[in-house]
Design an enzyme around this catalytic site. Structure first.
Site, PDB file in Angstrom:
ATOM      1  N   HIS A  16     -15.906  -3.890 -43.521  1.00 35.60           N
ATOM      2  CA  HIS A  16     -15.251  -5.206 -43.657  1.00 35.60           C
ATOM      3  C   HIS A  16     -14.257  -5.383 -42.506  1.00 35.60           C
ATOM      4  CE1 HIS A  16     -13.279  -8.453 -46.309  1.00 35.60           C
ATOM      5  NE2 HIS A  16     -12.648  -8.488 -45.147  1.00 35.60           N
ATOM      6  N   HIS A  18     -12.563  -8.403 -39.491  1.00 28.40           N
ATOM      7  CA  HIS A  18     -12.471  -9.731 -38.877  1.00 28.40           C
ATOM      8  C   HIS A  18     -12.342  -9.531 -37.373  1.00 28.40           C
ATOM      9  CE1 HIS A  18     -11.771 -11.698 -42.791  1.00 28.40           C
ATOM     10  NE2 HIS A  18     -11.195 -10.535 -43.082  1.00 28.40           N
ATOM     11  N   LEU A  19     -13.370  -9.940 -36.637  1.00 26.23           N
ATOM     12  CA  LEU A  19     -13.341  -9.778 -35.175  1.00 26.23           C
ATOM     13  C   LEU A  19     -12.893 -11.050 -34.471  1.00 26.23           C
ATOM     14  CD1 LEU A  19     -16.596  -7.680 -34.570  1.00 26.23           C
ATOM     15  CD2 LEU A  19     -14.230  -6.865 -34.673  1.00 26.23           C
ATOM     16  N   ARG A  20     -12.797 -12.141 -35.231  1.00 23.39           N
ATOM     17  CA  ARG A  20     -12.378 -13.445 -34.672  1.00 23.39           C
ATOM     18  C   ARG A  20     -13.385 -13.944 -33.637  1.00 23.39           C
ATOM     19  NH1 ARG A  20      -9.603 -13.659 -39.166  1.00 23.39           N
ATOM     20  NH2 ARG A  20      -7.467 -12.895 -39.070  1.00 23.39           N
ATOM     21  N   ASN A  44     -15.480 -15.823 -41.554  1.00 19.70           N
ATOM     22  CA  ASN A  44     -14.491 -16.893 -41.803  1.00 19.70           C
ATOM     23  C   ASN A  44     -13.878 -17.404 -40.508  1.00 19.70           C
ATOM     24  OD1 ASN A  44     -13.048 -14.436 -41.516  1.00 19.70           O
ATOM     25  ND2 ASN A  44     -11.331 -15.190 -42.727  1.00 19.70           N
ATOM     26  N   LYS A 102     -21.146 -13.685 -47.920  1.00 22.55           N
ATOM     27  CA  LYS A 102     -19.753 -13.534 -48.324  1.00 22.55           C
ATOM     28  C   LYS A 102     -19.312 -14.670 -49.238  1.00 22.55           C
ATOM     29  CE  LYS A 102     -15.409 -12.328 -48.199  1.00 22.55           C
ATOM     30  NZ  LYS A 102     -14.595 -11.197 -47.803  1.00 22.55           N
ATOM     31  N   HIS A 139     -14.627 -11.750 -52.025  1.00 23.23           N
ATOM     32  CA  HIS A 139     -13.165 -11.797 -52.007  1.00 23.23           C
ATOM     33  C   HIS A 139     -12.752 -12.102 -53.442  1.00 23.23           C
ATOM     34  CE1 HIS A 139      -9.167 -12.539 -50.053  1.00 23.23           C
ATOM     35  NE2 HIS A 139      -8.980 -13.039 -51.266  1.00 23.23           N
ATOM     36  N   HIS A 177     -11.908  -5.084 -50.473  1.00 26.12           N
ATOM     37  CA  HIS A 177     -10.475  -4.793 -50.360  1.00 26.12           C
ATOM     38  C   HIS A 177      -9.775  -4.808 -51.714  1.00 26.12           C
ATOM     39  CE1 HIS A 177     -10.620  -9.144 -50.208  1.00 26.12           C
ATOM     40  NE2 HIS A 177     -10.910  -9.200 -48.941  1.00 26.12           N
ATOM     41  N   LEU A 222      -3.945 -10.519 -47.680  1.00 24.78           N
ATOM     42  CA  LEU A 222      -4.532 -10.928 -48.957  1.00 24.78           C
ATOM     43  C   LEU A 222      -5.797 -10.113 -49.218  1.00 24.78           C
ATOM     44  CD1 LEU A 222      -4.038 -14.786 -48.793  1.00 24.78           C
ATOM     45  CD2 LEU A 222      -2.957 -13.189 -50.402  1.00 24.78           C
ATOM     46  N   ASP A 250     -10.652  -4.357 -43.437  1.00 27.21           N
ATOM     47  CA  ASP A 250     -10.110  -5.716 -43.515  1.00 27.21           C
ATOM     48  C   ASP A 250      -9.119  -5.971 -42.382  1.00 27.21           C
ATOM     49  OD1 ASP A 250      -9.858  -8.318 -44.397  1.00 27.21           O
ATOM     50  OD2 ASP A 250      -8.380  -7.838 -45.946  1.00 27.21           O
TER      51      ASP A 250
HETATM   52  C1  NCD Z   1      -8.097 -12.328 -43.683  1.00 26.64           C
HETATM   53  C2  NCD Z   1      -8.074 -13.146 -42.399  1.00 26.64           C
HETATM   54  O1  NCD Z   1      -7.020 -13.323 -41.805  1.00 26.64           O
HETATM   55  O2  NCD Z   1      -9.160 -13.602 -41.983  1.00 26.64           O
HETATM   56  N1  NCD Z   1      -6.744 -12.111 -44.110  1.00 26.64           N
HETATM   57  C3  NCD Z   1      -6.302 -11.126 -44.923  1.00 26.64           C
HETATM   58  O3  NCD Z   1      -5.125 -11.140 -45.279  1.00 26.64           O
HETATM   59  N2  NCD Z   1      -7.086 -10.151 -45.324  1.00 26.64           N
HETATM   60  C4  NCD Z   1      -8.924 -12.990 -44.723  1.00 26.64           C
HETATM   61  C5  NCD Z   1      -9.236 -12.119 -45.907  1.00 26.64           C
HETATM   62  O4  NCD Z   1      -9.975 -11.145 -45.802  1.00 26.64           O
HETATM   63  O5  NCD Z   1      -8.722 -12.415 -47.001  1.00 26.64           O
HETATM   64 ZN    ZN Z   2     -11.086  -9.779 -44.953  1.00 27.49          ZN
END
Ligand code: NCD
Ligand code: ZN
Length: 347
Positions: A16, A18-20, A44, A102, A139, A177, A222, A250
């Site tokens: 899990h 987030h690579l943006r 996302n 997701k 989530h 998470h 989160l 995460d």
């Molecule tokens: C994540 C994000 O910034 O994309 N933020 C986080 O606090 N984990 C989104 C997510 O996984 O809830």
């Molecule tokens: Zn996440």
């Protein structure tokens, strides 16, 4: 028991991350690719990656941003919305573009405004996923504003997750998470098709960390960190040896300015020292012999993917985590900034 000076494990994956997108992608990607062979990449983006074409294009941008010579495979996910179409989801799976789909409950977290408003809206999609064996990443937070922020995960289990699993007992589901004793227990007693990822921060911090001497935006993510007894339950689950729990960082980078703000973004950037952070926990719990399964075996087995070849070695070597890092011009504050960690990846 004597503590070893080094630990060599099969190359791990991050289930899990987030690579943006855009310039910051090239800045954060090497941190993940240095540590992990593969990662489940969250969709996302803004706008979210919902179709086969959008997710495939995002995968191409990741591969373009990957520095030459780094061996890393992004495993892509599509973002479910009320309008998701079962045929499109199945096509993404068949064509090898989607490794999972997701579920963001609408308004649960960063870029979730297009998320699912109620499970009924995606029932046909979930039935198709159950049929074809495509995993659902969840989530798990209820979004009713009346529910206390610290109760949202437990309420989600009661109102949404438990009924969903009763209705679709064959659905492969990753409760992502997890942050509570309730979630760890729910996963432990569910069928083989239900697993969970656990982040480094939820193993290291409880909710006090957000308020230590003042408000600490870099400790905010989160689902939010909970009370100490939840942290201890998560440590127990992660180090239990159960194949249902595996590594998912995460890692969620946001610019320092967006975190240190009157309305700071949720997300902790833990990619740079993720393994070092996790292994510290396994060391403290006298469970170093269980680290490889958590980091490198349970995830691929759950997803039905081959285990990685190759190894990574961690050595006992104390170092200080930098206060700031640069990602293509975006200033980021890593998890454990300014703290000492006791293990380091050997180059
Ligand atoms: C994540 C994000 O910034 O994309 N933020 C986080 O606090 N984990 C989104 C997510 O996984 O809830
Ligand atoms: Zn996440």
């Amino acid at each position: 028991m004597t503590v070893p000076d080094s630990l060599t494990i099969r190359r791990p994956d991050d289930w899990h991350v987030h690579l943006r997108d855009g310039p910051v992608l090239a800045g954060v990607l090497p941190f993940t690719a240095r540590q992990f062979a593969r990662a489940i990449v969250m969709p996302n983006l803004s706008p979210p990656a919902v179709s086969v074409a959008e997710v495939a294009a995002y995968r191409d941008r990741i591969m373009t941003a990957l520095p030459q010579g780094m061996d890393f495979t992004p495993l892509m996910t599509c973002y479910l919305t009320d309008a998701s179409d079962p045929d499109e989801i199945e096509r993404g799976a068949t064509e090898g573009v989607f490794t999972a789909a997701k579920l963001y409950p609408a308004h649960a977290t960063t870029n979730s405004t297009h998320g699912v408003t109620q499970i009924a809206a995606i029932r046909a999609v979930l039935e198709r996923m159950e049929k074809i064996g495509l995993p659902l990443c969840v989530h798990g937070e209820a979004t009713d504003p009346d529910i206390d922020v610290f109760d949202r995960e437990a309420v989600f289990i009661e109102r949404t997750l438990a009924p969903l699993i009763r209705e679709m007992p064959g659905l492969k589901l990753v409760f992502e998470h997890i942050t509570t004793a309730e979630a760890a227990e729910f996963v432990a007693i569910s069928g083989e098709n239900v697993a969970a990822t656990i982040t480094p921060q939820h193993l290291h911090i409880n909710r006090n960390a957000m308020f230590a001497g003042g408000i600490r935006p870099h400790m905010y993510c989160l689902p939010v960190a909970k009370r100490e007894h939840h942290r201890l339950a998560l440590r127990k689950a992660a180090t239990s040896g159960s194949a249902k729990f595996f590594l998912g960082t995460d890692s969620a980078p946001h610019a320092r300015s967006a975190k240190e703000s009157a309305c700071g973004c949720a997300g902790i950037f833990n990619a740079p020292f993720a393994l070092e952070s996790y292994v510290a926990v396994f060391g403290e719990e006298h469970a170093l012999d269980r680290f490889e399964a958590f980091a490198s075996e349970n995830g691929p087995r759950f997803y039905g993917l081959p285990l990685n070849q190759g190894t990574v070695t961690l050595r006992r070597d104390s170092f200080e985590v930098p206060e700031r890092l640069d990602a293509s011009g975006t200033e980021l504050v890593p998890f454990h900034a300014g703290e000492q960690l006791g293990w380091r990846i050997a180059d």
